[in-house]
Design a protein around this motif. Structure first.
Motif, PDB file in Angstrom:
ATOM      1  N   TYR A 111       0.821  -1.215   0.000  1.00 33.28           N
ATOM      2  CA  TYR A 111       0.000   0.000   0.000  1.00 33.28           C
ATOM      3  C   TYR A 111       0.857   1.268   0.000  1.00 33.28           C
ATOM      4  O   TYR A 111       0.564   2.222  -0.718  1.00 33.28           O
ATOM      5  CB  TYR A 111      -0.922   0.011   1.219  1.00 33.28           C
ATOM      6  CG  TYR A 111      -1.961   1.109   1.169  1.00 33.28           C
ATOM      7  CD1 TYR A 111      -3.180   0.898   0.548  1.00 33.28           C
ATOM      8  CD2 TYR A 111      -1.714   2.357   1.713  1.00 33.28           C
ATOM      9  CE1 TYR A 111      -4.132   1.899   0.481  1.00 33.28           C
ATOM     10  CE2 TYR A 111      -2.655   3.366   1.645  1.00 33.28           C
ATOM     11  CZ  TYR A 111      -3.865   3.133   1.034  1.00 33.28           C
ATOM     12  OH  TYR A 111      -4.791   4.140   0.960  1.00 33.28           O
ATOM     13  N   ASN A 124      -7.657   1.853  -4.687  1.00 32.73           N
ATOM     14  CA  ASN A 124      -8.392   1.568  -3.448  1.00 32.73           C
ATOM     15  C   ASN A 124      -9.427   0.469  -3.642  1.00 32.73           C
ATOM     16  O   ASN A 124      -9.627  -0.381  -2.765  1.00 32.73           O
ATOM     17  CB  ASN A 124      -9.091   2.838  -2.943  1.00 32.73           C
ATOM     18  CG  ASN A 124      -8.120   3.817  -2.312  1.00 32.73           C
ATOM     19  OD1 ASN A 124      -6.975   3.477  -2.045  1.00 32.73           O
ATOM     20  ND2 ASN A 124      -8.560   5.037  -2.096  1.00 32.73           N
ATOM     21  N   THR A 140     -11.949   3.396   9.392  1.00 30.23           N
ATOM     22  CA  THR A 140     -10.521   3.428   9.029  1.00 30.23           C
ATOM     23  C   THR A 140     -10.317   4.210   7.735  1.00 30.23           C
ATOM     24  O   THR A 140      -9.301   4.876   7.558  1.00 30.23           O
ATOM     25  CB  THR A 140      -9.944   2.001   8.855  1.00 30.23           C
ATOM     26  OG1 THR A 140     -10.538   1.383   7.718  1.00 30.23           O
ATOM     27  CG2 THR A 140     -10.210   1.145  10.081  1.00 30.23           C
ATOM     28  N   GLN A 141     -11.310   4.142   6.830  1.00 31.73           N
ATOM     29  CA  GLN A 141     -11.195   4.866   5.561  1.00 31.73           C
ATOM     30  C   GLN A 141     -11.303   6.374   5.760  1.00 31.73           C
ATOM     31  O   GLN A 141     -10.800   7.147   4.954  1.00 31.73           O
ATOM     32  CB  GLN A 141     -12.294   4.407   4.587  1.00 31.73           C
ATOM     33  CG  GLN A 141     -12.187   2.950   4.161  1.00 31.73           C
ATOM     34  CD  GLN A 141     -11.098   2.717   3.133  1.00 31.73           C
ATOM     35  OE1 GLN A 141     -10.202   3.530   2.964  1.00 31.73           O
ATOM     36  NE2 GLN A 141     -11.151   1.590   2.448  1.00 31.73           N
ATOM     37  N   LEU A 158      -7.755   7.241   7.417  1.00 34.14           N
ATOM     38  CA  LEU A 158      -6.612   6.979   6.534  1.00 34.14           C
ATOM     39  C   LEU A 158      -6.102   8.202   5.775  1.00 34.14           C
ATOM     40  O   LEU A 158      -4.892   8.470   5.781  1.00 34.14           O
ATOM     41  CB  LEU A 158      -6.969   5.845   5.562  1.00 34.14           C
ATOM     42  CG  LEU A 158      -5.885   5.402   4.580  1.00 34.14           C
ATOM     43  CD1 LEU A 158      -4.624   4.972   5.318  1.00 34.14           C
ATOM     44  CD2 LEU A 158      -6.397   4.267   3.701  1.00 34.14           C
ATOM     45  N   CYS A 196       1.987   8.374   4.458  1.00 32.60           N
ATOM     46  CA  CYS A 196       1.155   7.255   4.006  1.00 32.60           C
ATOM     47  C   CYS A 196       1.353   6.040   4.913  1.00 32.60           C
ATOM     48  O   CYS A 196       0.384   5.386   5.313  1.00 32.60           O
ATOM     49  CB  CYS A 196       1.495   6.909   2.564  1.00 32.60           C
ATOM     50  SG  CYS A 196       0.298   5.848   1.745  1.00 32.60           S
ATOM     51  N   ALA A 240      -0.175   6.883   8.364  1.00 34.76           N
ATOM     52  CA  ALA A 240      -1.636   6.925   8.292  1.00 34.76           C
ATOM     53  C   ALA A 240      -2.219   5.521   8.200  1.00 34.76           C
ATOM     54  O   ALA A 240      -3.225   5.206   8.849  1.00 34.76           O
ATOM     55  CB  ALA A 240      -2.069   7.751   7.081  1.00 34.76           C
ATOM     56  N   LEU A 241      -1.602   4.672   7.388  1.00 34.75           N
ATOM     57  CA  LEU A 241      -2.097   3.311   7.234  1.00 34.75           C
ATOM     58  C   LEU A 241      -2.037   2.558   8.555  1.00 34.75           C
ATOM     59  O   LEU A 241      -3.002   1.884   8.942  1.00 34.75           O
ATOM     60  CB  LEU A 241      -1.277   2.586   6.164  1.00 34.75           C
ATOM     61  CG  LEU A 241      -1.682   1.139   5.881  1.00 34.75           C
ATOM     62  CD1 LEU A 241      -3.110   1.079   5.342  1.00 34.75           C
ATOM     63  CD2 LEU A 241      -0.727   0.491   4.893  1.00 34.75           C
ATOM     64  N   ALA A 248      -4.691   3.917  11.002  1.00 35.79           N
ATOM     65  CA  ALA A 248      -6.062   3.606  10.592  1.00 35.79           C
ATOM     66  C   ALA A 248      -6.417   2.142  10.828  1.00 35.79           C
ATOM     67  O   ALA A 248      -7.437   1.831  11.455  1.00 35.79           O
ATOM     68  CB  ALA A 248      -6.262   3.975   9.120  1.00 35.79           C
TER      69      ALA A 248
END
Length: 340
Positions: A112, A144, A255-256, A259, A299, A302-303, A306
């Motif tokens: 990801y 996504n 989570t989305q 994120l 990124c 954040a991943l 989340a």
């Protein structure tokens, strides 16, 4: 003589395991406690480790075989807990937990950051023409959509026609939301050019967050219709629950929302400050590499933040589910794979 050899093998294995800091291996169980955010953070740090992208087919087969040997009690002497945890990490990173099929590299959670982070850079770069943000929004939601589908709960078959319908709906909604907000900002004449640029960057947050949720619901709508399998404490399936499917999608939707926050907020703030420094003013060609590094770092963070909000195997009280499922088990709680 055989008893002596067996005793020696067990002693050697115990000594090898004692020499590491790894906890005792439990097949199919997470290495770190999932009841705390920190435990889930460490667990998913293993899941998104990009080094697993370079695992060879032979190493994957060896890892799967090692876990099979552990399951059947046929481990060779000297295998350590660390080796078993490493084997399980490789399997979880590459194979889907429900189907045991390989997930295509760009759509794995370990892929990801390197693949999705590149797209985020394209989203945050200032665009002069409308076609550019449309392309990057399409690419982002396409990625996504495949990530959502590849890491979904797959206990029930899902026809390709539903995937195509969901994909088209997700991409159309994402592009429509993103372009509408961008056009509104462009028509706001009272903003200075600098302010307009910052606002354009921040309007990506609500557009992508809402598009991500649309994407998720459309890609996994079949779960709401057919339900997902719920398991008792012994891992036995006790039924398919639509209520559990709603919980799974709600948790994943949250989570989305989380994120994109660090990804779309942190890099623009830091970059707007760095742009004023003498170093970048004298070397404007450094802006893109700096922005790329910021986006990749944000990124990854954040991943982790989340997906660590909820455990992948979530628990729900049996009394909250459908009556037929509550009657099918004496277990007070059941678990389900919420997907990632």
């Amino acid at each position: 003589m055989a008893d002596t050899a067996t005793t020696a093998s067990v002693a050697a294995a115990s000594a090898a395991n004692a020499s590491t800091d790894a906890p005792p291996f439990q097949l199919g169980k997470p290495r770190f406690q999932q009841t705390s955010f920190y435990g889930r953070f460490r667990h998913f740090l293993d899941i998104i480790d990009p080094r697993t992208l370079f695992v060879t087919e032979r190493r994957l087969r060896e890892a799967v075989q090692l876990l099979e040997d552990s399951k059947h009690g046929t481990l060779r002497p000297g295998v350590t807990n660390e080796q078993l945890w490493s084997a399980q990490k490789i399997k979880q990173a590459i194979l889907h937990p429900d189907t045991n099929e390989k997930i295509f590299m760009p759509f794995r959670m370990s892929g990801y950051v390197p693949f999705g982070g590149t797209i985020v850079v394209g989203l945050l770069v200032p665009h002069q023409k409308l076609a550019s943000p449309v392309f990057w929004l399409w690419l982002n939601q396409s990625h996504n959509a495949r990530v959502d589908y590849a890491n979904r709960n797959a206990t029930k078959p899902s026809p390709m026609s539903k995937f195509i319908q969901g994909y088209l709906g997700a991409v159309i909604s994402a592009v429509s939301i993103g372009v509408s907000l961008k056009v509104l900002v462009q028509k706001a004449n009272k903003f200075t050019p600098t302010t307009r640029l910052l606002v354009q960057r921040f309007t990506l947050l609500p557009s992508i967050a809402s598009a991500n949720i649309c994407n998720l619901v459309l890609m996994r709508y079949g779960e709401l219709e057919e339900g997902i399998d719920v398991l008792d404490g012994d891992g036995n399936c006790v039924g398919s629950s639509r209520i559990a499917a709603r919980h799974a999608l709600l948790e994943t939707a949250l989570t989305q929302v989380v994120l994109p926050m660090p990804v779309l907020v942190v890099p623009p703030i830091i970059l707007s400050m760095l742009e004023k420094t003498a170093l970048l003013q004298a070397r404007p060609w450094l802006l893109l590499p700096v922005q790329s590094l910021l986006c990749l770092a944000a990124c990854g963070l954040a991943l982790l933040l989340a997906i660590s909000l909820f455990p992948q195997m979530s628990e729900i009280e049996t009394s909250q589910l459908e009556p037929e499922i509550a009657r099918a088990t004496s277990s007070p709680t059941v678990v389900y794979n919420k997907g990632l």
